[in-house]
Design a protein around this motif. Structure first.
Motif, PDB file in Angstrom:
ATOM      1  N   SER A 132       0.855   1.403 -14.558  1.00 38.44           N
ATOM      2  CA  SER A 132       1.681   0.616 -13.640  1.00 38.44           C
ATOM      3  C   SER A 132       1.914  -0.774 -14.201  1.00 38.44           C
ATOM      4  O   SER A 132       0.960  -1.446 -14.615  1.00 38.44           O
ATOM      5  N   ILE A 155       2.380   2.283  -3.411  1.00 41.80           N
ATOM      6  CA  ILE A 155       1.446   3.035  -4.254  1.00 41.80           C
ATOM      7  C   ILE A 155       1.310   4.468  -3.747  1.00 41.80           C
ATOM      8  O   ILE A 155       1.289   5.429  -4.528  1.00 41.80           O
ATOM      9  N   PHE A 157       4.727   3.827 -13.030  1.00 43.04           N
ATOM     10  CA  PHE A 157       5.157   3.009 -11.893  1.00 43.04           C
ATOM     11  C   PHE A 157       5.653   1.680 -12.442  1.00 43.04           C
ATOM     12  O   PHE A 157       4.914   0.976 -13.140  1.00 43.04           O
ATOM     13  N   GLU A 205       0.829  -1.210   0.000  1.00 41.53           N
ATOM     14  CA  GLU A 205       0.000   0.000   0.000  1.00 41.53           C
ATOM     15  C   GLU A 205       0.861   1.257   0.000  1.00 41.53           C
ATOM     16  O   GLU A 205       0.567   2.228  -0.700  1.00 41.53           O
ATOM     17  N   LYS A 236      -2.157  -1.462  -8.339  1.00 38.76           N
ATOM     18  CA  LYS A 236      -3.530  -0.986  -8.244  1.00 38.76           C
ATOM     19  C   LYS A 236      -3.697   0.525  -8.160  1.00 38.76           C
ATOM     20  O   LYS A 236      -4.761   1.016  -7.802  1.00 38.76           O
ATOM     21  N   ALA A 237      -2.660   1.299  -8.496  1.00 34.20           N
ATOM     22  CA  ALA A 237      -2.827   2.747  -8.600  1.00 34.20           C
ATOM     23  C   ALA A 237      -3.748   3.026  -9.779  1.00 34.20           C
ATOM     24  O   ALA A 237      -3.444   2.672 -10.921  1.00 34.20           O
ATOM     25  N   HIS A 281       1.984   8.178  -5.698  1.00 34.90           N
ATOM     26  CA  HIS A 281       1.051   9.304  -5.768  1.00 34.90           C
ATOM     27  C   HIS A 281       1.672  10.569  -5.188  1.00 34.90           C
ATOM     28  O   HIS A 281       1.540  11.656  -5.765  1.00 34.90           O
TER      29      HIS A 281
END
Length: 406
Positions: free
Chosen positions: A356, A236, A247, A233, A350-351, A240
């Motif tokens: 990515s 990511i 990414f 987590e 999962k961004a 941001h």
């Protein structure tokens, strides 16, 4: 003192005896004085020998059941898992660096256990310490009530620093690449004949960063630049915060099933493109589990829907990026996997708003790939291929986005 207190509270090892000895250098684990043994109805005994006393804390996490011990840094060299773990009531252990200055030991529990007592005994003449924990079975409700990671200044990861974000992807500034060397710290990744994935990928990320910066037109940031653990987590979140345009997660896994070899580029999908990709995604996501991250929370369904909608906007750009990177590595001689473009549900991809991809340079379980990945000349060629792929994708992406704008 109650079991619940021991399960969630910070326990300092700075006893009067420990204070009498000035801590110097790094505390080392003493393998001959370290064991986890089954005492039958009396519970489980954890003993960890240390060359000197260090501050420590103990807490538990649920879903699945884990017990976490944090230490002000410990050198784990020489500790053998098989010799250390002598009971099947602990289903697995992991230990290593966590963040700079801190180390972590994670016990994967076969059933709920609580700390009955904890004591760090210091030999006043030598300074050598033995941490002794007595664990006893408890019920599910009591374990759940006491589980959770305490927030303590100095023990936990700091919040990512805020970085001002320029307008992204319009050609007005260099393309900002977030490189993500896989694993790190307590999570070594794949390990083969004294070689581990976390070290190889950090080395390659540094080499790729240098090449991209010298080529011009790119800015490069990294999720980690040393041997420390970074949760999926947080990787990511760092992308941001940095305002990353791209990414790229870097890996070199090991698969016991099948004959996986060759480089491949993965994009995000709920459905894995094949069984090997599914197994890789499962292995990668275990990194947060073994490092003690609390996985008991559930995602908000509305937020998930909105994120999926945002990912649909990003997907064509991500697919184009994967193809460009695979083409770049192919032009440098690969060797590539027979299916160089694959999909899987990697959490690190999962961004929703950043293209990515996850690059598998090869598989350490393949002798050919292992020989390549430890070869600096081969890595230099792959770095060049990825840089060429990024440059081609950037040019194509600017053209496509300008056409969409019109």
């Amino acid at each position: 003192m109650s079991r619940i207190f021991y399960a969630i509270a910070l326990i300092w090892a700075l006893t009067s005896a420990a204070v009498a000895h000035e801590f110097s250098a790094l505390a080392r684990v003493l393998p001959e004085q370290s064991r986890i043994i089954d005492e039958g109805g009396a519970g489980v005994r954890v003993e960890l020998g240390l060359s000197q006393g260090v501050p420590y804390r103990v807490f538990t996490l649920r879903d699945p059941y884990r017990m976490v011990l944090d230490f002000q840094e410990v050198d784990w060299t020489g500790l053998n898992r098989e010799a250390f773990l002598q009971t099947n009531r602990i289903s697995g252990i992991q230990y290593g660096a966590y963040v700079p200055g801190w180390s972590r030991l994670v016990l994967e529990l076969g059933a709920p256990l609580a700390v009955e007592s904890a004591e760090l005994r210091i030999d006043e003449s030598t300074g050598v310490g033995v941490l002794s924990l007595h664990l006893k079975g408890t019920d599910f409700d009591s374990f759940a009530a006491s589980a959770g990671a305490p927030r303590q200044p100095g023990w936990d990861l700091p919040e990512p620093a805020a970085i001002s974000q320029a307008s992204r992807g319009d050609g007005s500034r260099p393309t900002r690449i977030m490189l993500d060397p896989g694993h790190g710290g307590i999570d070594p990744g794949a390990e083969v004949t004294g070689t581990d994935e976390k070290t190889l990928m950090l080395t390659f990320a540094r080499e790729l960063r240098e090449l991209l910066l010298r080529s011009g037109g790119f800015e490069v940031v990294m999720t980690r630049d040393n041997d420390q653990f970074v949760s999926l987590e947080r990787r990511i979140a760092l992308a941001h915060r940095a305002g990353a345009d791209v990414f790229i997660s870097l890996h070199a896994d090991s698969l016991s099933e099948g004959r996986a070899h060759g480089a491949a580029v993965y994009t995000l999908s709920d459905e894995a493109s094949d069984v090997a990709s599914l197994k890789l995604a499962e292995r990668h996501d275990r990194g947060d589990l073994i490092a003690g991250i609390d996985l008991s929370g559930s995602d908000d369904q509305v937020a998930d829907v909105l994120l999926d909608m945002a990912r649909q906007e990003t997907k064509p750009r991500t697919d184009a990026l994967a193809r460009a990177l695979a083409d770049g590595m192919t032009q440098q001689g690969g060797p590539m996997n027979s299916r160089p473009i694959r999909t899987a549900s990697f959490s690190v991809l999962k961004a929703a708003d950043i293209p990515s991809v996850l690059v598998e340079l090869g598989f350490l379980s393949s002798p050919r790939d292992l020989k390549n990945i430890v070869n600096p000349e081969w890595r230099a060629a792959m770095a060049k291929g990825l840089a060429q792929g990024l440059d081609q994708w950037r040019q194509d992406d600017l053209v496509k986005r300008s056409l969409i704008g019109q």
